[in-house]
Structures are given as C-alpha cells and as structure tokens.
Design a protein around this motif. Structure first.
Motif, PDB file in Angstrom:
ATOM      1  N   GLY A  42      45.839  31.061  31.267  1.00 26.57           N
ATOM      2  CA  GLY A  42      44.659  31.528  31.988  1.00 26.57           C
ATOM      3  C   GLY A  42      43.893  30.275  32.371  1.00 26.57           C
ATOM      4  N   ARG A  43      42.801  30.436  33.125  1.00 31.03           N
ATOM      5  CA  ARG A  43      42.086  29.223  33.530  1.00 31.03           C
ATOM      6  C   ARG A  43      41.188  28.687  32.426  1.00 31.03           C
ATOM      7  N   ARG A  44      40.485  29.573  31.714  1.00 23.76           N
ATOM      8  CA  ARG A  44      39.481  29.119  30.735  1.00 23.76           C
ATOM      9  C   ARG A  44      40.117  28.897  29.364  1.00 23.76           C
ATOM     10  N   PRO A  45      39.940  27.701  28.766  1.00 28.37           N
ATOM     11  CA  PRO A  45      40.584  27.433  27.481  1.00 28.37           C
ATOM     12  C   PRO A  45      40.013  28.230  26.300  1.00 28.37           C
ATOM     13  N   ALA A 162      41.555  46.116  49.941  1.00 29.50           N
ATOM     14  CA  ALA A 162      42.202  44.799  49.864  1.00 29.50           C
ATOM     15  C   ALA A 162      42.921  44.629  48.529  1.00 29.50           C
ATOM     16  N   TYR A 163      42.252  45.014  47.449  1.00 27.69           N
ATOM     17  CA  TYR A 163      42.886  44.937  46.118  1.00 27.69           C
ATOM     18  C   TYR A 163      44.170  45.762  46.105  1.00 27.69           C
ATOM     19  N   ALA A 164      44.100  47.001  46.620  1.00 28.38           N
ATOM     20  CA  ALA A 164      45.281  47.872  46.628  1.00 28.38           C
ATOM     21  C   ALA A 164      46.409  47.250  47.440  1.00 28.38           C
ATOM     22  N   ALA A 197      40.744  50.197  29.422  1.00 29.34           N
ATOM     23  CA  ALA A 197      39.505  49.802  28.744  1.00 29.34           C
ATOM     24  C   ALA A 197      39.283  48.293  28.738  1.00 29.34           C
ATOM     25  N   THR A 198      38.988  47.737  29.907  1.00 30.95           N
ATOM     26  CA  THR A 198      38.567  46.337  30.014  1.00 30.95           C
ATOM     27  C   THR A 198      37.376  46.303  30.972  1.00 30.95           C
ATOM     28  N   SER A 199      36.781  45.120  31.097  1.00 27.73           N
ATOM     29  CA  SER A 199      35.604  45.040  31.971  1.00 27.73           C
ATOM     30  C   SER A 199      35.955  45.328  33.429  1.00 27.73           C
TER      31      SER A 199
HETATM   32  N1  LIG Z   1      41.522  47.222  33.722  1.00 26.44           N
HETATM   33  C1  LIG Z   1      41.988  48.068  34.600  1.00 26.44           C
HETATM   34  O1  LIG Z   1      41.443  49.183  34.747  1.00 26.44           O
HETATM   35  C2  LIG Z   1      43.200  47.720  35.424  1.00 26.44           C
HETATM   36  C3  LIG Z   1      43.780  48.731  36.194  1.00 26.44           C
HETATM   37  C4  LIG Z   1      44.912  48.433  36.958  1.00 26.44           C
HETATM   38  C5  LIG Z   1      45.448  47.165  36.956  1.00 26.44           C
HETATM   39  N2  LIG Z   1      44.847  46.188  36.204  1.00 26.44           N
HETATM   40  C6  LIG Z   1      45.445  44.860  36.250  1.00 26.44           C
HETATM   41  O2  LIG Z   1      45.681  44.413  34.933  1.00 26.44           O
HETATM   42  C7  LIG Z   1      45.662  42.976  34.894  1.00 26.44           C
HETATM   43  C8  LIG Z   1      44.747  42.522  33.756  1.00 26.44           C
HETATM   44  O3  LIG Z   1      43.434  42.941  34.038  1.00 26.44           O
HETATM   45  P1  LIG Z   1      42.332  43.220  32.912  1.00 26.44           P
HETATM   46  O4  LIG Z   1      41.833  44.573  33.121  1.00 26.44           O
HETATM   47  O5  LIG Z   1      42.849  42.792  31.581  1.00 26.44           O
HETATM   48  O6  LIG Z   1      41.167  42.238  33.431  1.00 26.44           O
HETATM   49  P2  LIG Z   1      40.550  40.887  32.831  1.00 26.44           P
HETATM   50  O7  LIG Z   1      40.117  41.091  31.420  1.00 26.44           O
HETATM   51  O8  LIG Z   1      39.566  40.451  33.850  1.00 26.44           O
HETATM   52  O9  LIG Z   1      41.781  39.899  32.807  1.00 26.44           O
HETATM   53  C9  LIG Z   1      42.200  39.151  33.894  1.00 26.44           C
HETATM   54  C10 LIG Z   1      42.690  37.818  33.366  1.00 26.44           C
HETATM   55  O10 LIG Z   1      43.267  37.080  34.447  1.00 26.44           O
HETATM   56  C11 LIG Z   1      42.899  35.723  34.284  1.00 26.44           C
HETATM   57  N3  LIG Z   1      42.906  35.068  35.599  1.00 26.44           N
HETATM   58  C12 LIG Z   1      42.148  35.367  36.694  1.00 26.44           C
HETATM   59  N4  LIG Z   1      42.402  34.503  37.679  1.00 26.44           N
HETATM   60  C13 LIG Z   1      43.346  33.636  37.213  1.00 26.44           C
HETATM   61  C14 LIG Z   1      44.014  32.514  37.760  1.00 26.44           C
HETATM   62  N5  LIG Z   1      43.787  32.087  39.012  1.00 26.44           N
HETATM   63  N6  LIG Z   1      44.932  31.868  36.976  1.00 26.44           N
HETATM   64  C15 LIG Z   1      45.171  32.270  35.723  1.00 26.44           C
HETATM   65  N7  LIG Z   1      44.572  33.323  35.150  1.00 26.44           N
HETATM   66  C16 LIG Z   1      43.667  33.997  35.891  1.00 26.44           C
HETATM   67  C17 LIG Z   1      41.513  35.747  33.661  1.00 26.44           C
HETATM   68  O11 LIG Z   1      41.277  34.578  32.876  1.00 26.44           O
HETATM   69  P3  LIG Z   1      40.508  33.284  33.475  1.00 26.44           P
HETATM   70  O12 LIG Z   1      39.322  33.817  34.214  1.00 26.44           O
HETATM   71  O13 LIG Z   1      40.176  32.461  32.284  1.00 26.44           O
HETATM   72  O14 LIG Z   1      41.500  32.608  34.372  1.00 26.44           O
HETATM   73  C18 LIG Z   1      41.594  36.983  32.759  1.00 26.44           C
HETATM   74  O15 LIG Z   1      41.928  36.648  31.437  1.00 26.44           O
HETATM   75  C19 LIG Z   1      45.214  42.527  36.279  1.00 26.44           C
HETATM   76  O16 LIG Z   1      46.335  42.161  37.050  1.00 26.44           O
HETATM   77  C20 LIG Z   1      44.577  43.783  36.866  1.00 26.44           C
HETATM   78  O17 LIG Z   1      44.603  43.805  38.271  1.00 26.44           O
HETATM   79  C21 LIG Z   1      43.742  46.445  35.446  1.00 26.44           C
END
Ligand SMILES: NC(=O)c1ccc[n+]([C@@H]2O[C@H](COP(=O)([O-])OP(=O)(O)OC[C@H]3O[C@@H](n4cnc5c(N)ncnc54)[C@H](OP(=O)(O)O)[C@@H]3O)[C@@H](O)[C@H]2O)c1
Length: 258
Positions: A42-45, A162-164, A197-199
């Motif tokens: 990920g980007r943030r350590p 756009a996301y879709a 269940a994420t942000s």
């Molecule tokens: N939560 C939902 O309801 C949901 C539904 C459908 C699909 N998804 C998909 O599930 C996946 C995970 O999402 P999540 O819900 O767990 O959200 P999240 O907590 O925001 O996780 C996204 C992660 O991606 C990392 N990231 C973002 N940009 C990056 C980059 N350029 N390089 C490397 N890492 C990067 C972020 O870490 P850093 O910012 O530190 O890089 C973060 O840890 C995503 O692909 C999302 O589209 C989620």
C-alpha cells in the motif's frame, strides 16, 4: 464442536495490495491464519506495519512494502521483494482500489476520473504483468485474485458511473488474462464484493448505524458483508479447492446493491 485450523496455504507466499485497511487487511490476516507468509503493500507505511504486527502476533512471517500500484516500477519491485524474502510468489491479490464519486458524471472532477483509472485499472494491469512474469517461471505456477466490485458488470448506481466503468474493466482484464496465462500455470479469478464493512461503503456524513439501517431496508440479506466474508471468497479462489476455476467472477453482495 471442535474445529481444525485450516492450512491451505502452508509454506506459500501470498502478496496482497491495499492491505493496510479494510478488505485487504482481512485477506492478509486470513492468509496468515492459514499458514502463508504474507507480503502486504500500500502507499502508507503505518497501516501496513500494523497489519504486519497483527500477522506476526498469529505467528506468521510477513513483510510490508510501500508501493503505489499505479507505477510499473513499484509493481515490479514488490514482486522482487516477495521473491527475495520468501523464495517464490504463489498467490497475489490485487485489492487496492479507490472510489471517487457521489455526484453525476458530468460533475466528476477530471482528476477523480484519472485517479480511479490509475489505481483500479492500471494498478491491476501492472500488478498482473509483474506477478505473471514471476509465476510463469515457477514449476508450481501461481494463483491471482483481483478484487473488483458488483458495481460494474453486475449492477451500478447513480453517482458511481466512472468507478463502475473501472471495475467492469477489472473483470474484463482478468478474464482475458486468465485465458492468456492458464497455459503458463497461472490461474486468475475475480471477487466482486458488494457493500462491505469498510469506510468505502459509508456515504459522506453517514455513521455505521445509518449504513446498517440502509442495508436492512435495501439489501435482500438485510446487511452488508463483513471483510472476513470477502476474504473467505478470495482465499477459496486462490486455493487448490478452486483448481479448475479459471476466469470466473464471484459476486459476494448480500443479494443486491446498496
Ligand atoms: N468496501 C466496499 O463496500 C467495497 C465494495 C466493492 C468493492 N470494493 C473494493 O474492495 C477493495 C478494497 O476496498 P476497501 O473497502 O477495503 O477500502 P479501503 O479500506 O479504502 O482500502 C483501499 C486500500 O487501497 C490502498 N490504495 C489506494 N490507492 C493505492 C495505490 N495507488 N497504491 C497502493 N495501494 C493503494 C489504500 O492504502 P493507501 O492509501 O495507504 O495506499 C487502502 O489500504 C477496493 O478495490 C474496492 O474498490 C469495496
């Protein structure tokens, strides 16, 4: 009732992007619990260091590599770091993703369009290339699972055009790559979560309770998925239990979209 710990990934090396939070962290912890050594990116350590701490607490070996998945050099360096440390790359999960939206498409800032393409599409493409180039040199090949969304090929919602579009691309790219590389011993599949269940699934200003009320009214199951439920689907597709599954897209979405 007694349960036996599963060890489907004992001795294997798994790489997970976006593993500092949400679904990615749950996937990393699930691999660690099943015996894998896990490389998290990920980007943030700081959040990655916390995921590593949680895995080491379970007795797993783990490595964090700060990575921007939209950069080809980072994607290649991540795979090199995994192989240098653990000797092979057996499983990769391209989970990092961003959502920018909420407004009608005509009002989406141009930067938000490019950011979503860069991470969600280019990031998966570059990850696949770097991972496959390594896995196809290995006698045992490897398995890759890309995290898409039910928004895309399966459904969509106002404010998410756009996301879709980027997530439809993840599935299409993965299916094509699966056919290109199954002959190399690399098995590629997709998990498409619905609201989880994420942000990311919280609307601006919404609390978790508000979201639960919305899910109860709007989803056939009456609730969103846990991150552990998405991780279970990812581990299944990455495991030998799914050895004959190639290029599929497994939707895990409580029966609908929110
Ligand atoms: N939560 C939902 O309801 C949901 C539904 C459908 C699909 N998804 C998909 O599930 C996946 C995970 O999402 P999540 O819900 O767990 O959200 P999240 O907590 O925001 O996780 C996204 C992660 O991606 C990392 N990231 C973002 N940009 C990056 C980059 N350029 N390089 C490397 N890492 C990067 C972020 O870490 P850093 O910012 O530190 O890089 C973060 O840890 C995503 O692909 C999302 O589209 C989620």
């Amino acid at each position: 009732m007694t349960t036996t710990a599963r060890t489907r990934f004992a001795g294997r090396t798994a790489l997970v992007t976006g593993a500092g939070s949400g679904i990615g962290r749950a996937v990393a912890l699930a691999f660690a619990a099943e015996g894998a050594q896990v490389v998290v990116a990920g980007r943030r350590p700081e959040p990655l260091a916390e995921t590593v701490r949680l895995m080491e607490e379970q007795g797993a070996k783990a490595l964090a590599v700060s990575t921007d998945v939209s950069r080809a050099a980072d994607a290649a360096a991540l795979v090199r770091a995994a192989v240098d440390r653990f000797g092979s790359l057996d499983v990769a999960v391209n989970n990092a993703g961003v959502f920018r939206g909420g407004q009608p498409l005509a009002d989406l800032p141009e930067d938000d369009w490019h950011a979503q393409l860069a991470v969600n599409v280019t990031g998966v493409h570059l990850g696949l290339q770097a991972q496959i180039r390594q896995m196809r040199t290995q006698p045992a090949g490897g398995a890759i699972v890309n995290v898409s969304s039910n928004f895309g090929l399966h459904t969509t919602s106002a404010g998410a055009a756009a996301y879709a579009a980027t997530k439809a691309a993840v599935t299409t790219l993965s299916r094509g790559a699966a056919l290109d590389h199954i002959g190399d011993g690399v098995r590629i599949n997709v998990v498409s979560p619905g609201a989880t269940a994420t942000s990311m699934s919280l609307r601006p200003g919404e609390t978790e309770e508000d979201r639960a009320d919305r899910a109860q009214a709007g989803l056939p199951l009456g609730r969103i998925s846990t991150t552990g439920e998405i991780a279970a689907a990812v581990l299944y597709l990455a495991s030998d239990d799914a050895a004959s599954i190639v290029g599929t897209d497994l939707v895990v979405d409580s029966g609908g979209s929110l």
